[in-house]
Design an enzyme around this catalytic site. Structure first.
Site, PDB file in Angstrom:
ATOM      1  N   TYR A   1      -7.954   2.934   4.072  1.00  0.00           N
ATOM      2  CA  TYR A   1      -7.105   2.809   2.898  1.00  0.00           C
ATOM      3  C   TYR A   1      -6.433   4.144   2.587  1.00  0.00           C
ATOM      4  O   TYR A   1      -5.227   4.207   2.316  1.00  0.00           O
ATOM      5  CB  TYR A   1      -7.932   2.340   1.712  1.00  0.00           C
ATOM      6  CG  TYR A   1      -7.137   2.123   0.445  1.00  0.00           C
ATOM      7  CD1 TYR A   1      -6.372   0.973   0.272  1.00  0.00           C
ATOM      8  CD2 TYR A   1      -7.157   3.063  -0.582  1.00  0.00           C
ATOM      9  CE1 TYR A   1      -5.643   0.767  -0.890  1.00  0.00           C
ATOM     10  CE2 TYR A   1      -6.435   2.869  -1.749  1.00  0.00           C
ATOM     11  CZ  TYR A   1      -5.680   1.713  -1.896  1.00  0.00           C
ATOM     12  OH  TYR A   1      -4.954   1.524  -3.043  1.00  0.00           O
TER      13      TYR A   1
ATOM     14  N   ASP B   1       4.662 -13.259   3.398  1.00  0.00           N
ATOM     15  CA  ASP B   1       3.579 -12.576   4.098  1.00  0.00           C
ATOM     16  C   ASP B   1       4.177 -11.299   4.665  1.00  0.00           C
ATOM     17  O   ASP B   1       5.000 -11.344   5.589  1.00  0.00           O
ATOM     18  CB  ASP B   1       3.032 -13.465   5.216  1.00  0.00           C
ATOM     19  CG  ASP B   1       1.904 -12.803   6.011  1.00  0.00           C
ATOM     20  OD1 ASP B   1       1.642 -11.592   5.792  1.00  0.00           O
ATOM     21  OD2 ASP B   1       1.299 -13.486   6.853  1.00  0.00           O
TER      22      ASP B   1
ATOM     23  N   ASN C   1       4.351  -3.630  -3.680  1.00  0.00           N
ATOM     24  CA  ASN C   1       3.076  -3.596  -4.393  1.00  0.00           C
ATOM     25  C   ASN C   1       1.930  -4.194  -3.579  1.00  0.00           C
ATOM     26  O   ASN C   1       0.772  -3.794  -3.749  1.00  0.00           O
ATOM     27  CB  ASN C   1       3.222  -4.352  -5.718  1.00  0.00           C
ATOM     28  CG  ASN C   1       1.888  -4.630  -6.366  1.00  0.00           C
ATOM     29  OD1 ASN C   1       1.232  -3.744  -6.921  1.00  0.00           O
ATOM     30  ND2 ASN C   1       1.443  -5.893  -6.304  1.00  0.00           N
TER      31      ASN C   1
ATOM     32  N   SER D   1      -1.511   5.573  -4.014  1.00  0.00           N
ATOM     33  CA  SER D   1      -2.798   5.832  -4.664  1.00  0.00           C
ATOM     34  C   SER D   1      -3.117   7.311  -4.572  1.00  0.00           C
ATOM     35  O   SER D   1      -2.732   7.988  -3.609  1.00  0.00           O
ATOM     36  CB  SER D   1      -3.901   5.027  -3.968  1.00  0.00           C
ATOM     37  OG  SER D   1      -5.181   5.440  -4.408  1.00  0.00           O
TER      38      SER D   1
END
Length: 234
Positions: A157, A60, A87, A142
């Protein structure tokens, strides 16, 4: 890459699972980690049954105790960590979310997984890399985190991925003399649980650049942001 040991977070599905597969196919021993032990065990079994060198360990990334347990395990089991691929990540912004109607709790939870997790793992595992004067760290970012082309939607995000890119640059600057290459990458829009069924890219395509960065030769790029093995603007 025979003899190298890689840790992949969020390795039970999607891009993470493909990263584990592709690295193991290059004779890297992969420690596949997953917060969900049952799902992680199932993913591990698939790769093991294919004859690939894989070990499973629960993780975790938001738990200091869990991170410490992983570091202790790999130290005792292998005595080394050559590759860390951060990841694991979440996108929990409500559909259609905009900055003005967003909740601070969404940012806190997102940053805990997407930024503080990779930071804590890097802190825990960098000493092992420095001790052998070798390491490769890949942070799954991203294009939504690009400051050069920042848009609207999913603000928590987006901010988390921009912060992860900053972490990449800082760690790269601190490890240049230790043969530790640290880079961010974007997988593109991939057909996964997060990307959805309409995405044009496969998980295997999304994993390719991460695996390339994880296996860079000495003297390779560090402190960069990549898509399809090519640098992209921050």
């Amino acid at each position: 890459m025979t003899g190298k040991v890689a840790i992949v977070t969020g390795g039970n599905r999607g891009i993470g699972f493909e990263i584990c597969r592709q690295l193991a196919q290059q004779a890297v021993h992969v420690v596949l980690t997953s917060r969900d032990a049952a799902k992680g065990g199932t993913a591990f079994k698939k790769l093991r049954d294919a004859g690939l060198p894989v070990t499973f360990h629960p993780l975790d990334v938001t738990s200091a105790n869990s991170i410490a347990a992983l570091a202790a395990f790999v130290t005792a089991e292998f005595g080394r960590v050559d590759i860390l691929i951060n990841n694991a990540g979440i996108m929990i912004d409500p559909r259609g979310s905009r900055l003005l109607d967003s909740r601070l709790e969404t940012y806190r939870e997102t940053l805990e997984t997407n930024v503080f997790g990779p930071l804590a793992l890097t802190q825990a595992l960098l000493p092992l890399m420095k001790s052998q004067n070798y390491g490769r760290i890949v942070n799954m970012s991203s294009k939504l985190g690009q400051l050069s082309d920042m848009g609207t939607g999913t603000p928590a995000y987006r901010i988390s991925k921009t912060a992860l890119n900053a972490l990449t640059c800082i760690v790269a600057a601190e490890t240049r003399a230790a043969n530790i290459l640290v880079n961010s990458m974007s997988p593109g829009w991939v057909k996964t649980g997060m990307g959805g069924p309409n995405a044009p890219r496969s998980a295997a395509q999304g994993a390719d650049t991460a695996v390339w960065l994880a296996t860079l030769p000495d003297g390779g790029p560090t402190g960069g942001f990549f898509l399809d093995r090519k640098p992209i603007p921050w």
